[in-house]
Write a protein that holds these residues in place. Structure first.
Motif, PDB file in Angstrom:
ATOM      1  N   GLY A 198      43.501  39.409  32.306  1.00 24.25           N
ATOM      2  CA  GLY A 198      44.836  39.908  32.616  1.00 24.25           C
ATOM      3  C   GLY A 198      45.085  40.032  34.096  1.00 24.25           C
ATOM      4  N   PRO A 199      44.280  40.848  34.827  1.00 23.67           N
ATOM      5  CA  PRO A 199      44.483  40.966  36.272  1.00 23.67           C
ATOM      6  C   PRO A 199      44.126  39.668  36.995  1.00 23.67           C
ATOM      7  CG  PRO A 199      43.180  42.805  35.409  1.00 23.67           C
ATOM      8  CD  PRO A 199      43.255  41.764  34.326  1.00 23.67           C
ATOM      9  N   SER A 200      44.566  39.551  38.244  1.00 23.58           N
ATOM     10  CA  SER A 200      44.175  38.397  39.052  1.00 23.58           C
ATOM     11  C   SER A 200      42.682  38.477  39.356  1.00 23.58           C
ATOM     12  CB  SER A 200      44.968  38.361  40.356  1.00 23.58           C
ATOM     13  OG  SER A 200      44.567  39.429  41.213  1.00 23.58           O
ATOM     14  N   LEU A 201      42.079  37.327  39.611  1.00 25.22           N
ATOM     15  CA  LEU A 201      40.638  37.286  39.874  1.00 25.22           C
ATOM     16  C   LEU A 201      40.260  38.130  41.080  1.00 25.22           C
ATOM     17  CD1 LEU A 201      39.827  33.506  39.289  1.00 25.22           C
ATOM     18  CD2 LEU A 201      39.190  35.439  37.830  1.00 25.22           C
ATOM     19  N   ARG A 202      41.035  38.053  42.134  1.00 20.75           N
ATOM     20  CA  ARG A 202      40.706  38.819  43.347  1.00 20.75           C
ATOM     21  C   ARG A 202      40.807  40.322  43.103  1.00 20.75           C
ATOM     22  NH1 ARG A 202      43.040  34.071  44.810  1.00 20.75           N
ATOM     23  NH2 ARG A 202      41.940  32.832  46.390  1.00 20.75           N
ATOM     24  N   ASP A 203      41.726  40.735  42.241  1.00 23.80           N
ATOM     25  CA  ASP A 203      41.834  42.160  41.917  1.00 23.80           C
ATOM     26  C   ASP A 203      40.614  42.657  41.162  1.00 23.80           C
ATOM     27  OD1 ASP A 203      44.262  42.284  43.148  1.00 23.80           O
ATOM     28  OD2 ASP A 203      45.447  42.386  41.309  1.00 23.80           O
ATOM     29  N   SER A 204      39.944  41.755  40.449  1.00 27.18           N
ATOM     30  CA  SER A 204      38.765  42.147  39.682  1.00 27.18           C
ATOM     31  C   SER A 204      37.472  41.996  40.484  1.00 27.18           C
ATOM     32  CB  SER A 204      38.678  41.310  38.402  1.00 27.18           C
ATOM     33  OG  SER A 204      39.780  41.561  37.553  1.00 27.18           O
ATOM     34  N   PHE A 205      37.317  40.858  41.167  1.00 30.78           N
ATOM     35  CA  PHE A 205      36.100  40.647  41.954  1.00 30.78           C
ATOM     36  C   PHE A 205      36.069  41.545  43.199  1.00 30.78           C
ATOM     37  CE2 PHE A 205      35.766  36.277  39.970  1.00 30.78           C
ATOM     38  CZ  PHE A 205      34.496  36.463  39.433  1.00 30.78           C
ATOM     39  N   GLY A 206      37.237  41.795  43.804  1.00 26.50           N
ATOM     40  CA  GLY A 206      37.302  42.519  45.062  1.00 26.50           C
ATOM     41  C   GLY A 206      36.618  43.877  45.055  1.00 26.50           C
ATOM     42  N   PRO A 207      37.010  44.780  44.156  1.00 28.11           N
ATOM     43  CA  PRO A 207      36.381  46.110  44.142  1.00 28.11           C
ATOM     44  C   PRO A 207      34.892  46.064  43.794  1.00 28.11           C
ATOM     45  CG  PRO A 207      38.474  46.126  42.966  1.00 28.11           C
ATOM     46  CD  PRO A 207      38.144  44.699  43.224  1.00 28.11           C
ATOM     47  N   LEU A 208      34.498  45.086  43.013  1.00 32.92           N
ATOM     48  CA  LEU A 208      33.096  44.992  42.612  1.00 32.92           C
ATOM     49  C   LEU A 208      32.214  44.524  43.772  1.00 32.92           C
ATOM     50  CD1 LEU A 208      31.063  45.132  40.222  1.00 32.92           C
ATOM     51  CD2 LEU A 208      31.526  42.704  39.854  1.00 32.92           C
ATOM     52  N   LEU A 209      32.684  43.525  44.518  1.00 32.46           N
ATOM     53  CA  LEU A 209      31.873  42.938  45.583  1.00 32.46           C
ATOM     54  C   LEU A 209      32.101  43.618  46.931  1.00 32.46           C
ATOM     55  CD1 LEU A 209      32.339  39.189  44.583  1.00 32.46           C
ATOM     56  CD2 LEU A 209      30.388  40.668  44.091  1.00 32.46           C
ATOM     57  N   ASN A 210      33.284  44.186  47.098  1.00 27.29           N
ATOM     58  CA  ASN A 210      33.605  44.932  48.331  1.00 27.29           C
ATOM     59  C   ASN A 210      33.335  44.106  49.587  1.00 27.29           C
ATOM     60  OD1 ASN A 210      34.611  47.250  49.591  1.00 27.29           O
ATOM     61  ND2 ASN A 210      32.563  48.079  49.928  1.00 27.29           N
ATOM     62  N   ASP A 211      33.653  42.829  49.522  1.00 30.10           N
ATOM     63  CA  ASP A 211      33.432  41.923  50.653  1.00 30.10           C
ATOM     64  C   ASP A 211      34.400  40.752  50.486  1.00 30.10           C
ATOM     65  OD1 ASP A 211      32.579  39.814  52.292  1.00 30.10           O
ATOM     66  OD2 ASP A 211      30.478  40.419  52.187  1.00 30.10           O
ATOM     67  N   PRO A 212      35.373  40.603  51.369  1.00 29.94           N
ATOM     68  CA  PRO A 212      36.377  39.537  51.221  1.00 29.94           C
ATOM     69  C   PRO A 212      35.776  38.141  51.131  1.00 29.94           C
ATOM     70  CG  PRO A 212      37.079  41.100  52.887  1.00 29.94           C
ATOM     71  CD  PRO A 212      35.668  41.463  52.534  1.00 29.94           C
ATOM     72  N   VAL A 213      34.727  37.881  51.903  1.00 30.66           N
ATOM     73  CA  VAL A 213      34.118  36.552  51.895  1.00 30.66           C
ATOM     74  C   VAL A 213      33.450  36.279  50.553  1.00 30.66           C
ATOM     75  CG1 VAL A 213      32.350  35.072  52.930  1.00 30.66           C
ATOM     76  CG2 VAL A 213      33.797  36.505  54.393  1.00 30.66           C
ATOM     77  N   ARG A 214      32.668  37.237  50.069  1.00 33.61           N
ATOM     78  CA  ARG A 214      32.001  37.052  48.781  1.00 33.61           C
ATOM     79  C   ARG A 214      33.005  37.031  47.631  1.00 33.61           C
ATOM     80  NH1 ARG A 214      26.699  37.597  48.165  1.00 33.61           N
ATOM     81  NH2 ARG A 214      26.737  38.912  46.301  1.00 33.61           N
ATOM     82  N   THR A 215      34.108  37.746  47.792  1.00 40.36           N
ATOM     83  CA  THR A 215      35.157  37.705  46.772  1.00 40.36           C
ATOM     84  C   THR A 215      35.714  36.299  46.645  1.00 40.36           C
ATOM     85  OG1 THR A 215      35.763  40.032  47.052  1.00 40.36           O
ATOM     86  CG2 THR A 215      37.440  38.563  46.132  1.00 40.36           C
ATOM     87  N   GLU A 216      35.982  35.651  47.777  1.00 39.47           N
ATOM     88  CA  GLU A 216      36.487  34.274  47.741  1.00 39.47           C
ATOM     89  C   GLU A 216      35.445  33.322  47.167  1.00 39.47           C
ATOM     90  OE1 GLU A 216      39.617  33.238  48.299  1.00 39.47           O
ATOM     91  OE2 GLU A 216      39.981  35.394  48.438  1.00 39.47           O
ATOM     92  N   GLN A 217      34.172  33.561  47.489  1.00 38.64           N
ATOM     93  CA  GLN A 217      33.111  32.736  46.906  1.00 38.64           C
ATOM     94  C   GLN A 217      33.077  32.891  45.390  1.00 38.64           C
ATOM     95  OE1 GLN A 217      29.742  34.301  49.062  1.00 38.64           O
ATOM     96  NE2 GLN A 217      29.804  32.662  50.597  1.00 38.64           N
ATOM     97  N   ALA A 218      33.250  34.127  44.934  1.00 41.09           N
ATOM     98  CA  ALA A 218      33.240  34.382  43.495  1.00 41.09           C
ATOM     99  C   ALA A 218      34.404  33.678  42.810  1.00 41.09           C
ATOM    100  CB  ALA A 218      33.306  35.882  43.229  1.00 41.09           C
TER     101      ALA A 218
END
Length: 211
Positions: free
Chosen positions: A45-65
């Protein structure tokens, strides 16, 4: 006649297998622990960045995910879904009744279009409004705005139909009516709390609701 915007995941298709496998793949590739299945289902449902972002807490790793997720989704995940029983017949009936149909989803637009193109009733949708690759358009209010512009219609003539609070909140942001579908991933309590105008429990109820 109404203009009906349909969410994709949890509304037209049960995509839990494909989405959760792609999330797990991305996290494993990054060396991150994979949450339990019950938690992964909340990512639908949510966007991928909204889900990966809080978990990884790193913009670069979020984009990699996000890129790793899309890597697997492009190969396998897009086809790992089941069409909800009766939804095809409901879509066909709504189209015959003269309603205009579109898809509005937080899924990456090329992936969403690929899925819709392979659904037996996919040709009945006039447009597919999905997220941009860079995430600049990825939330329901923005995605609905794109669909309204493409179809050249006003929000007052439209309904948003979906299974998560984001669908209801997106509709509310435009002053649109909304229908929460209880067969998806959100559940009736979430939909009511988000301000759904109506809630349906079976796909066939959509036909009578708009007839």
């Amino acid at each position: 006649m109404s203009i009906l915007f349909f969410d994709l995941d949890g509304t037209l298709i049960d995509s839990a297998v494909g989405i959760t496998r792609c999330v797990a793949y991305a996290l494993e590739k990054l060396g991150e622990p994979v949450p339990p299945q019950r938690e992964l289902r909340l990512w639908i449902g949510p966007s991928l960045r909204d889900s990966f972002g809080p978990l990884l807490n790193d913009p670069v790793r979020t984009e990699q995910a996000v890129e790793l997720y899309r890597e697997r989704f492009d190969l396998h995940g897009w086809a790992e879904h089941e069409i909800y029983p009766g939804i095809g017949a409901a879509i066909e009936s709504l189209h015959r009744d003269g309603h205009r149909l579109a898809v509005v989803t937080a899924k990456n637009e090329p992936h969403a279009r690929r899925i819709i193109d392979h659904l037996p009733f996919g040709h009945l949708f006039e447009t597919v409004s999905g997220a941009t690759a860079d995430g600049s358009i990825s939330h329901k209010p923005e995605l609905i705005a794109v669909a309204l512009e493409r179809l050249r219609v006003s929000a007052g003539d439209c309904w948003m139909i979906g299974d998560r609070r984001m669908d209801m909140e997106g509709a509310n942001s435009h002053g649109m009516n909304s229908v929460g579908v209880a067969w998806g991933f959100g559940g009736e309590d979430e939909l009511r709390a988000a301000g759904a105008t109506r809630i349906v429990h079976e796909t066939g109820q959509l036909i009578g609701l708009f007839r």
